[in-house]
Design an enzyme around this catalytic site. Structure first.
Site, PDB file in Angstrom:
ATOM      1  N   CYS A  70       0.869  -1.176   0.000  1.00  0.00           N
ATOM      2  CA  CYS A  70       0.000   0.000   0.000  1.00  0.00           C
ATOM      3  C   CYS A  70       0.904   1.222   0.000  1.00  0.00           C
ATOM      4  O   CYS A  70       1.747   1.361   0.892  1.00  0.00           O
ATOM      5  CB  CYS A  70      -0.891  -0.019   1.240  1.00  0.00           C
ATOM      6  SG  CYS A  70      -1.864   1.482   1.519  1.00  0.00           S
ATOM      7  N   CYS A 182      -1.594   3.588  -6.575  1.00  0.00           N
ATOM      8  CA  CYS A 182      -2.326   2.922  -5.496  1.00  0.00           C
ATOM      9  C   CYS A 182      -2.512   1.487  -5.926  1.00  0.00           C
ATOM     10  O   CYS A 182      -2.820   1.216  -7.101  1.00  0.00           O
ATOM     11  CB  CYS A 182      -3.676   3.604  -5.263  1.00  0.00           C
ATOM     12  SG  CYS A 182      -4.803   2.693  -4.172  1.00  0.00           S
TER      13      CYS A 182
END
Length: 258
Positions: A70, A182
């Site tokens: 992440c 992302c």
């Protein structure tokens, strides 16, 4: 040997899918912070606490390495995690540096898609300042895309309309590369590819992250002994979400096998 993958939700499965392909002789534990997804709109210090709590649970399961799959969580917590734990820890950052290097000779710009929180953090600004000497990098937050991914919303018409709306103010002839900053966003690479001009390349940090993981495992003497077994956890212990992760991983791998 077990490699842990952590993300706020299902986005990090796109990174773990790369690891399953490149490092099949390992076992994997995936943790999603379902109590607090998405991280993008939340406060930095609040998110850091969530990350520390979730990783502590993973450590109790006996993982031998950790991938913080992440970009937002990496920016916020990877340094503290490395101070707390002695095992190999790999973080992620938007693939801005390779994108700038690939685009340098073309005269085209780079457009980075990421969450609001990633784009607001000093780590991102430092990265862009370090590699973007020509001032060719633009940034675009796509917060709704995380929500769509968490809902397993993969309808081509819905997502295409979303991308068209977000990109309506950009002259795509000016851009040579779009960076998926992302880990949820690669779930939509195939839809984005179909609607973008053919001269635009799409890059993410997944392959580079797994190469870094492999190198750290070798350096740490962690043998590639495993069967490719994948286990799932989530912070609210929701069996429905566990099923969702199975579905999302299968979907992502099928899209990338086509």
């Amino acid at each position: 040997m077990t490699i842990g993958f952590f993300d706020s939700g299902i986005g990090g499965l796109s990174v773990m899918a790369e690891a399953l392909q490149r490092l099949p002789a390992q076992n994997y534990l995936y943790m999603a912070d379902t109590l607090h997804v998405p991280y993008g709109p939340k406060d930095k210090d609040e998110v850091k606490g969530y990350i520390m709590d979730a990783v502590s649970r993973m450590m109790a399961e006996g993982i031998d390495a950790l991938v913080v799959a992440c970009n937002t969580a990496t920016s916020i917590a990877v340094n503290e995690l490395r101070e707390m734990y002695s095992l190999p820890i790999v973080g992620m950052e938007p693939a801005v540096k390779p994108a700038v290097e690939m685009n340098r000779a073309t005269g085209k710009r780079v457009l980075v898609f990421a969450t609001q929180l990633t784009l607001s953090l000093p780590k991102y600004y430092a990265l862009v300042s370090r590699v973007d000497e020509g001032g060719i990098v633009d940034s675009l937050p796509l917060p709704e895309l995380v929500k769509y991914c968490e809902e397993l919303q993969f309808d081509k018409q819905v997502i295409s309309e979303y991308f068209r709306d977000k990109l309506s103010g950009y002259n795509l002839d000016d851009y040579g590369i779009i960076v998926l900053g992302c880990t949820h966003y690669p779930f939509y690479r195939h839809i984005l590819r179909e609607m973008l001009p053919p001269h635009i390349q799409i890059v993410d940090g997944n392959a580079g992250t797994v190469r870094r993981l492999s190198a750290l495992l070798t350096r740490a003497g962690i043998a590639h002994h495993g069967s490719g077994n994948v286990s799932f956890m989530c912070t609210n212990d929701d069996p429905v979400y566990i099923d969702k992760m199975h579905t999302a991983l299968a979907y992502f791998r099928n899209q990338n096998d086509e």
